[in-house]
Design an enzyme around this catalytic site. Structure first.
Site, PDB file in Angstrom:
ATOM      1  CG  HIS A 135      -2.153  -0.861   0.982  1.00 45.00           C
ATOM      2  ND1 HIS A 135      -2.084  -2.344   1.393  1.00 45.00           N
ATOM      3  CD2 HIS A 135      -3.458  -0.510   0.980  1.00 45.00           C
ATOM      4  CE1 HIS A 135      -3.131  -2.609   1.023  1.00 45.00           C
ATOM      5  NE2 HIS A 135      -4.126  -1.639   0.816  1.00 45.00           N
ATOM      6  CE  LYS A 139      -4.141  -0.470   4.722  1.00 50.79           C
ATOM      7  NZ  LYS A 139      -5.680   0.069   5.252  1.00 50.79           N
TER       8      LYS A 139
END
Ligand SMILES: NC(=O)c1ccc[n+]([C@@H]2O[C@H](COP(=O)([O-])OP(=O)(O)OC[C@H]3O[C@@H](n4cnc5c(N)ncnc54)[C@H](O)[C@@H]3O)[C@@H](O)[C@H]2O)c1
Ligand SMILES: O=C(O)C1=N[C@H](C(=O)O)CCC1
Length: 250
Positions: A135, A139
């Site tokens: 990711h 995040k």
């Protein structure tokens, strides 16, 4: 036909701002509120919202859902951080508001939902299985909600099939080197500038491996799932966990 009255919570966030645009563009929906941190939840009742799309943070989501369920507002939830305790609490609230529907979707993109389904199907045929999620570095949580759910589905499928524990001769490892243990499945989290949301499920058997990979390249990948969730949740009371329940996947 009257339009579905939809509100977005977390409306200034990465996915929330995309959801605002998607709801505005949907012919059958009206965006009645777009709330950010610090905005009054009473705006939801004042605006007559029928469905809330909840895209905030694990720290905010429970208070927001408490308010929604108490006021009979359906919710489509993409926010992560779901534990058994949180789900039990939510079910208690829903028991007091039996007409209200809540969809929690670890991932709204069709490719990610299919990845989970394929991984669940494949899990029992291979000795080894590990999950790698990758990711963007903004995040807040790891492992991702999607990876956690994928690992749980894999573990459940392997339990049902009576699979032996995975082979792993590692006796010495630096903390974290073998990833997080989610229900017996190692899950590894990569955070890298340039990425959005990606996942690989690696399966290994004697003389062969299978890799199932999914890439979300833009937040637009989550929008059809959010809109579908909003349309379906209003006629689906109680808790639905996973967008697959609103898709004809069998
Ligand atoms: N299920 C999915 O398909 C999916 C896809 C992408 C992101 N997510 C999840 O959605 C969540 C948000 O992700 P993001 O990347 O947009 O994060 P983000 O930090 O960009 O956005 C979150 C927004 O929520 C706001 N917020 C916090 N508390 C609030 C409150 N009480 N009321 C209203 N707004 C509040 C923040 O100010 C911020 O603007 C994360 O949990 C993420 O993992 C899920
Ligand atoms: O960008 C995020 O944050 C995402 N969160 C979800 C998760 O944790 O699985 C879905 C993918 C994007």
């Amino acid at each position: 036909m009257s339009k579905l009255r939809v509100a977005v919570l977390g409306a200034k966030g990465r996915i929330g701002s995309e959801a605002v645009r998607a709801v505005e563009a949907a012919d059958d929906m009206e965006l009645v509120a777009a709330l950010g941190r610090g905005d009054k939840l009473e705006t939801l009742t004042e605006s007559g919202a029928q469905v809330v799309v909840e895209l905030t943070t694990p720290a905010s989501v429970m208070d927001n859902l408490d308010f929604c369920v108490r006021h009979g507002i359906h919710a489509v939830v993409g926010t992560t951080g779901w534990s058994e305790e949180r789900l039990a609490q939510l079910n208690t609230w829903l028991a007091d508001s039996p007409e209200t529907g809540v969809l929690i979707a670890p991932n709204f993109s069709i490719g990610a939902v299919l990845t989970m389904k394929f991984a669940e199907q494949a899990a029992r045929y291979f000795e080894s299985v590990e999950v790698v999620e990758l990711h963007h570095p903004n995040k807040a949580d790891a492992p991702s909600g999607t990876a956690t759910r994928t690992a749980q589905l894999i573990a459940e499928a392997r339990r049902k099939a009576g699979c032996a524990p995975q082979p792993d001769a590692t006796t010495t490892a630096l903390d974290g080197a073998r990833g997080a243990d989610v229900d017996g499945v190692p899950v590894h989290a990569i955070r890298l500038r340039g990425l959005l949301a990606h996942q690989e499920v690696l399966l290994g058997g004697e003389g062969e491996t299978l890799t199932i990979r999914h890439d979300s390249l833009h937040h637009s990948s989550f929008m059809p799932g959010i809109l579908l969730g909003a349309r379906r949740v209003v006629t689906t009371p109680g808790l639905t966990f996973g967008l697959e329940h609103f898709l004809d996947l069998n």
